[in-house]
Design a protein around this motif. Structure first.
Motif, PDB file in Angstrom:
ATOM      1  N   PHE A   5       0.822  -1.204   0.000  1.00 48.15           N
ATOM      2  CA  PHE A   5       0.000   0.000   0.000  1.00 48.15           C
ATOM      3  C   PHE A   5       0.858   1.255   0.000  1.00 48.15           C
ATOM      4  CE2 PHE A   5      -3.191  -2.897   2.105  1.00 48.15           C
ATOM      5  CZ  PHE A   5      -3.984  -3.017   0.979  1.00 48.15           C
ATOM      6  N   ILE A   6       1.946   1.219   0.771  1.00 46.55           N
ATOM      7  CA  ILE A   6       2.854   2.366   0.807  1.00 46.55           C
ATOM      8  C   ILE A   6       3.489   2.563  -0.562  1.00 46.55           C
ATOM      9  CG2 ILE A   6       5.016   3.223   1.793  1.00 46.55           C
ATOM     10  CD1 ILE A   6       4.211   1.797   4.409  1.00 46.55           C
ATOM     11  N   GLY A   7       3.883   1.482  -1.219  1.00 50.18           N
ATOM     12  CA  GLY A   7       4.474   1.570  -2.551  1.00 50.18           C
ATOM     13  C   GLY A   7       3.504   2.143  -3.569  1.00 50.18           C
ATOM     14  N   ILE A   8       2.252   1.704  -3.519  1.00 47.53           N
ATOM     15  CA  ILE A   8       1.233   2.221  -4.443  1.00 47.53           C
ATOM     16  C   ILE A   8       0.997   3.704  -4.190  1.00 47.53           C
ATOM     17  CG2 ILE A   8      -1.223   2.107  -5.054  1.00 47.53           C
ATOM     18  CD1 ILE A   8      -1.041  -0.929  -4.587  1.00 47.53           C
ATOM     19  N   ALA A   9       0.960   4.104  -2.914  1.00 45.03           N
ATOM     20  CA  ALA A   9       0.764   5.518  -2.586  1.00 45.03           C
ATOM     21  C   ALA A   9       1.929   6.357  -3.094  1.00 45.03           C
ATOM     22  CB  ALA A   9       0.599   5.686  -1.077  1.00 45.03           C
ATOM     23  N   ILE A  10       3.149   5.858  -2.958  1.00 44.35           N
ATOM     24  CA  ILE A  10       4.323   6.581  -3.439  1.00 44.35           C
ATOM     25  C   ILE A  10       4.280   6.711  -4.956  1.00 44.35           C
ATOM     26  CG2 ILE A  10       6.839   6.429  -3.698  1.00 44.35           C
ATOM     27  CD1 ILE A  10       6.930   5.306  -0.858  1.00 44.35           C
ATOM     28  N   VAL A  11       3.901   5.644  -5.653  1.00 39.83           N
ATOM     29  CA  VAL A  11       3.811   5.683  -7.112  1.00 39.83           C
ATOM     30  C   VAL A  11       2.772   6.707  -7.557  1.00 39.83           C
ATOM     31  CG1 VAL A  11       3.105   4.354  -9.138  1.00 39.83           C
ATOM     32  CG2 VAL A  11       4.673   3.360  -7.470  1.00 39.83           C
ATOM     33  N   ILE A  12       1.631   6.758  -6.876  1.00 41.38           N
ATOM     34  CA  ILE A  12       0.590   7.719  -7.236  1.00 41.38           C
ATOM     35  C   ILE A  12       1.074   9.148  -7.003  1.00 41.38           C
ATOM     36  CG2 ILE A  12      -1.708   8.583  -6.582  1.00 41.38           C
ATOM     37  CD1 ILE A  12      -2.498   5.638  -6.105  1.00 41.38           C
ATOM     38  N   VAL A  13       1.731   9.391  -5.869  1.00 42.42           N
ATOM     39  CA  VAL A  13       2.239  10.733  -5.575  1.00 42.42           C
ATOM     40  C   VAL A  13       3.293  11.144  -6.594  1.00 42.42           C
ATOM     41  CG1 VAL A  13       3.556  12.086  -3.892  1.00 42.42           C
ATOM     42  CG2 VAL A  13       1.667  10.651  -3.128  1.00 42.42           C
ATOM     43  N   VAL A  14       4.203  10.217  -6.931  1.00 37.59           N
ATOM     44  CA  VAL A  14       5.240  10.525  -7.918  1.00 37.59           C
ATOM     45  C   VAL A  14       4.602  10.785  -9.281  1.00 37.59           C
ATOM     46  CG1 VAL A  14       7.199   9.534  -9.176  1.00 37.59           C
ATOM     47  CG2 VAL A  14       7.086   9.349  -6.689  1.00 37.59           C
ATOM     48  N   ALA A  15       3.591  10.015  -9.650  1.00 39.54           N
ATOM     49  CA  ALA A  15       2.914  10.228 -10.931  1.00 39.54           C
ATOM     50  C   ALA A  15       2.244  11.600 -10.971  1.00 39.54           C
ATOM     51  CB  ALA A  15       1.890   9.121 -11.181  1.00 39.54           C
ATOM     52  N   LEU A  16       1.596  11.979  -9.891  1.00 42.20           N
ATOM     53  CA  LEU A  16       0.963  13.302  -9.842  1.00 42.20           C
ATOM     54  C   LEU A  16       2.012  14.410  -9.927  1.00 42.20           C
ATOM     55  CD1 LEU A  16      -1.811  12.730  -7.144  1.00 42.20           C
ATOM     56  CD2 LEU A  16      -2.099  13.021  -9.607  1.00 42.20           C
ATOM     57  N   LEU A  17       3.131  14.230  -9.238  1.00 39.33           N
ATOM     58  CA  LEU A  17       4.209  15.224  -9.315  1.00 39.33           C
ATOM     59  C   LEU A  17       4.775  15.318 -10.723  1.00 39.33           C
ATOM     60  CD1 LEU A  17       6.137  14.627  -5.980  1.00 39.33           C
ATOM     61  CD2 LEU A  17       4.817  16.641  -6.628  1.00 39.33           C
TER      62      LEU A  17
END
Length: 90
Positions: A5-17
């Protein structure tokens, strides 16, 4: 499971950035990605410099020689290379 879940959240945040950064230009985005990759690589190199256990490699060579009378002679040669914990070849 929490790590996923932490990895998915990081990927989403990086994608938005990255989507936000695309508005600033492609060169800035590529520089940002390069900086992230270099920093992660350096972190891995400093955190875990020994990525594998010491190992050894055996090389087996078969040499065939055809004699004058038509018979064949085989010679087996084994070479062993051992990588110590110091990283030096033996």
């Amino acid at each position: 499971m929490e790590l996923g879940f932490i990895g998915i959240a990081i990927v989403i945040v990086v994608a938005l950035l990255l989507i936000k950064l695309i508005k600033f230009g492609l060169k800035i985005v590529l520089f940002f990605i390069l900086a992230i990759v270099v920093s992660i690589t350096l972190w891995i190199c400093f955190a875990q410099p020994d990525m594998h256990e010491p190992f050894s490699v055996n090389t087996i060579e078969y040499l065939f020689k055809i004699n004058k009378d038509g018979s064949m002679t085989t010679t087996k040669q084994v070479t062993e290379t051992v990588i110590n914990t110091d990283g030096a070849k033996k």
